[in-house]
Design a protein around this motif. Sequence first.
Motif, PDB file in Angstrom:
ATOM      1  N   SER A 101       1.176  -1.248  -0.220  1.00 50.98           N
ATOM      2  CA  SER A 101      -0.053   0.285   0.097  1.00 50.98           C
ATOM      3  C   SER A 101       0.524   0.789   0.042  1.00 50.98           C
ATOM      4  CB  SER A 101      -1.018  -0.179   1.096  1.00 50.98           C
ATOM      5  OG  SER A 101       0.086  -0.179   2.715  1.00 50.98           O
ATOM      6  N   GLY A 102       1.542   1.475   0.880  1.00 48.85           N
ATOM      7  CA  GLY A 102       3.162   2.202   1.328  1.00 48.85           C
ATOM      8  C   GLY A 102       3.505   2.174  -0.444  1.00 48.85           C
ATOM      9  N   ALA A 103       3.907   1.409  -0.980  1.00 42.12           N
ATOM     10  CA  ALA A 103       4.548   1.491  -2.829  1.00 42.12           C
ATOM     11  C   ALA A 103       3.231   2.041  -3.769  1.00 42.12           C
ATOM     12  CB  ALA A 103       4.964  -0.289  -3.028  1.00 42.12           C
ATOM     13  N   ARG A 104       1.912   1.644  -3.365  1.00 37.80           N
ATOM     14  CA  ARG A 104       1.080   2.160  -4.602  1.00 37.80           C
ATOM     15  C   ARG A 104       1.037   3.553  -4.612  1.00 37.80           C
ATOM     16  NH1 ARG A 104      -2.567  -0.373  -7.518  1.00 37.80           N
ATOM     17  NH2 ARG A 104      -1.997  -2.515  -6.380  1.00 37.80           N
ATOM     18  N   ARG A 105       0.660   4.102  -3.032  1.00 35.74           N
ATOM     19  CA  ARG A 105       0.468   5.812  -2.725  1.00 35.74           C
ATOM     20  C   ARG A 105       1.945   6.458  -3.592  1.00 35.74           C
ATOM     21  NH1 ARG A 105      -0.804   3.554   2.437  1.00 35.74           N
ATOM     22  NH2 ARG A 105       1.271   4.084   3.838  1.00 35.74           N
ATOM     23  N   MET A 106       3.207   5.646  -3.537  1.00 34.49           N
ATOM     24  CA  MET A 106       4.491   7.208  -3.768  1.00 34.49           C
ATOM     25  C   MET A 106       4.119   6.506  -5.254  1.00 34.49           C
ATOM     26  SD  MET A 106       7.310   6.493  -1.084  1.00 34.49           S
ATOM     27  CE  MET A 106       7.819   3.884  -1.205  1.00 34.49           C
ATOM     28  N   TRP A 107       3.627   5.679  -6.165  1.00 35.56           N
ATOM     29  CA  TRP A 107       3.453   5.209  -7.686  1.00 35.56           C
ATOM     30  C   TRP A 107       2.444   6.498  -7.899  1.00 35.56           C
ATOM     31  CZ3 TRP A 107       7.642   2.398  -5.047  1.00 35.56           C
ATOM     32  CH2 TRP A 107       8.534   2.240  -6.360  1.00 35.56           C
ATOM     33  N   GLN A 108       1.996   6.227  -7.368  1.00 31.51           N
ATOM     34  CA  GLN A 108       0.176   6.724  -8.131  1.00 31.51           C
ATOM     35  C   GLN A 108       0.792   8.747  -7.731  1.00 31.51           C
ATOM     36  OE1 GLN A 108      -2.587   6.594  -4.634  1.00 31.51           O
ATOM     37  NE2 GLN A 108      -3.386   5.008  -5.941  1.00 31.51           N
ATOM     38  N   GLN A 109       1.718   9.419  -6.786  1.00 33.48           N
ATOM     39  CA  GLN A 109       1.938  10.372  -7.190  1.00 33.48           C
ATOM     40  C   GLN A 109       3.309  10.745  -8.219  1.00 33.48           C
ATOM     41  OE1 GLN A 109       4.170  11.904  -3.731  1.00 33.48           O
ATOM     42  NE2 GLN A 109       2.796  10.892  -2.216  1.00 33.48           N
ATOM     43  N   GLN A 110       3.297   9.719  -8.252  1.00 31.88           N
ATOM     44  CA  GLN A 110       4.727  10.137 -10.339  1.00 31.88           C
ATOM     45  C   GLN A 110       4.544   8.443 -11.477  1.00 31.88           C
ATOM     46  OE1 GLN A 110       6.048  10.640 -12.583  1.00 31.88           O
ATOM     47  NE2 GLN A 110       5.926  12.575 -11.344  1.00 31.88           N
ATOM     48  N   PRO A 111       3.583   8.273 -11.523  1.00 31.88           N
ATOM     49  CA  PRO A 111       3.593   6.856 -11.891  1.00 31.88           C
ATOM     50  C   PRO A 111       4.652   6.239 -13.223  1.00 31.88           C
ATOM     51  CG  PRO A 111       1.769   8.153 -12.455  1.00 31.88           C
ATOM     52  CD  PRO A 111       2.846   9.061 -11.885  1.00 31.88           C
ATOM     53  N   THR A 112       5.539   7.466 -13.605  1.00 32.75           N
ATOM     54  CA  THR A 112       6.135   6.964 -14.247  1.00 32.75           C
ATOM     55  C   THR A 112       7.518   7.028 -13.751  1.00 32.75           C
ATOM     56  OG1 THR A 112       6.779   9.294 -14.823  1.00 32.75           O
ATOM     57  CG2 THR A 112       5.385   7.950 -16.263  1.00 32.75           C
ATOM     58  N   ALA A 113       7.516   6.905 -12.247  1.00 31.81           N
ATOM     59  CA  ALA A 113       9.077   6.889 -11.704  1.00 31.81           C
ATOM     60  C   ALA A 113       9.616   5.416 -12.068  1.00 31.81           C
ATOM     61  CB  ALA A 113       8.380   7.297 -10.126  1.00 31.81           C
ATOM     62  N   SER A 114      11.082   5.553 -11.642  1.00 33.03           N
ATOM     63  CA  SER A 114      12.044   4.426 -12.423  1.00 33.03           C
ATOM     64  C   SER A 114      11.690   3.637 -10.525  1.00 33.03           C
ATOM     65  CB  SER A 114      13.408   4.308 -12.208  1.00 33.03           C
ATOM     66  OG  SER A 114      13.998   5.347 -11.474  1.00 33.03           O
ATOM     67  N   VAL A 115      11.477   1.831 -10.395  1.00 33.23           N
ATOM     68  CA  VAL A 115      10.694   1.336  -9.620  1.00 33.23           C
ATOM     69  C   VAL A 115      13.101   0.908  -9.336  1.00 33.23           C
ATOM     70  CG1 VAL A 115      10.070  -0.924  -8.682  1.00 33.23           C
ATOM     71  CG2 VAL A 115       9.238   0.356 -10.434  1.00 33.23           C
ATOM     72  N   LEU A 116      12.807   1.243  -7.877  1.00 33.40           N
ATOM     73  CA  LEU A 116      14.524   1.157  -7.806  1.00 33.40           C
ATOM     74  C   LEU A 116      14.283   0.145  -5.709  1.00 33.40           C
ATOM     75  CD1 LEU A 116      16.431   4.768  -7.620  1.00 33.40           C
ATOM     76  CD2 LEU A 116      16.068   2.955  -9.590  1.00 33.40           C
ATOM     77  N   LEU A 117      15.292  -0.853  -6.111  1.00 30.66           N
ATOM     78  CA  LEU A 117      15.668  -1.850  -4.801  1.00 30.66           C
ATOM     79  C   LEU A 117      16.770  -1.104  -3.939  1.00 30.66           C
ATOM     80  CD1 LEU A 117      14.383  -5.190  -7.095  1.00 30.66           C
ATOM     81  CD2 LEU A 117      12.809  -3.280  -6.261  1.00 30.66           C
ATOM     82  N   PRO A 118      16.461  -1.299  -2.411  1.00 31.91           N
ATOM     83  CA  PRO A 118      17.282  -1.140  -1.466  1.00 31.91           C
ATOM     84  C   PRO A 118      17.734  -2.574  -1.674  1.00 31.91           C
ATOM     85  CG  PRO A 118      15.461  -0.496  -0.632  1.00 31.91           C
ATOM     86  CD  PRO A 118      15.565  -1.301  -1.965  1.00 31.91           C
TER      87      PRO A 118
END
Length: 223
Positions: A79-96
């Motif tokens: 749900s946290g991931a969904r909220r962040m990408w809803q703000q910027q749907p084209t942002a790259s997906v990065l994994l720490p």
Amino acid sequence: MEETIPGIEAAQIPQQRGTSLLETAVRYAEERHWDVFPGTWLTAAGGTQHCSCGDPACAAPGAHPARDDWAAQATGSASGARRMWQQQPTASVLLPTGRTFDALDVPETAGFLALARMERMELTLGPVTLAPDRRMRFFVLPGAAVKVPELVRRLGWPPLVLDLRVLGEGAYVAAPPTRFGAHGAVQWACRPTPANRWLPDAEELTPALAYACGRERQGSRER
């Protein structure tokens, strides 16, 4: 669907739902329990794509952290991931890295040689990415940064001689289908599947990777 290197594990790769970066990020958090965070994104101007960071000489356009506090921003919550990408749907997906996994980072020529060697040895691999920077990242259990230098020494190599890097705490990897500007997208050389949910230890993969990096170093010196 996320891009995958043709011919590598293609028969075992299931269809995956969702094609958007948002759904991909959510899936990584929900199904793999990986922390994720949104990075920069690509913007179009004058017929070309530019990184949202605004640097015209950006080395990884659209594929690096957008904030200095990215480590604190990363979440394993779907749900946290969904909220962040809803703000910027084209942002790259990065994994720490350094959390649920570390990554062994090698040149793609050495990576493909190591993959063939590992297949002959019937080693169980975790996910492996291939990025447009021509580097491959092999996912392993956390703690690799401590183990790998000594493992390489035991194999007869000074650790700094080989182009074998460990991405652990404080680093990150770009995940498919993140794009590096016009250079292309990150792909899976070995896609995440139920069979590789349990990651290998760095000790299992380092001999094959060190051998391949040694071969590549020898070849580059001869050219």
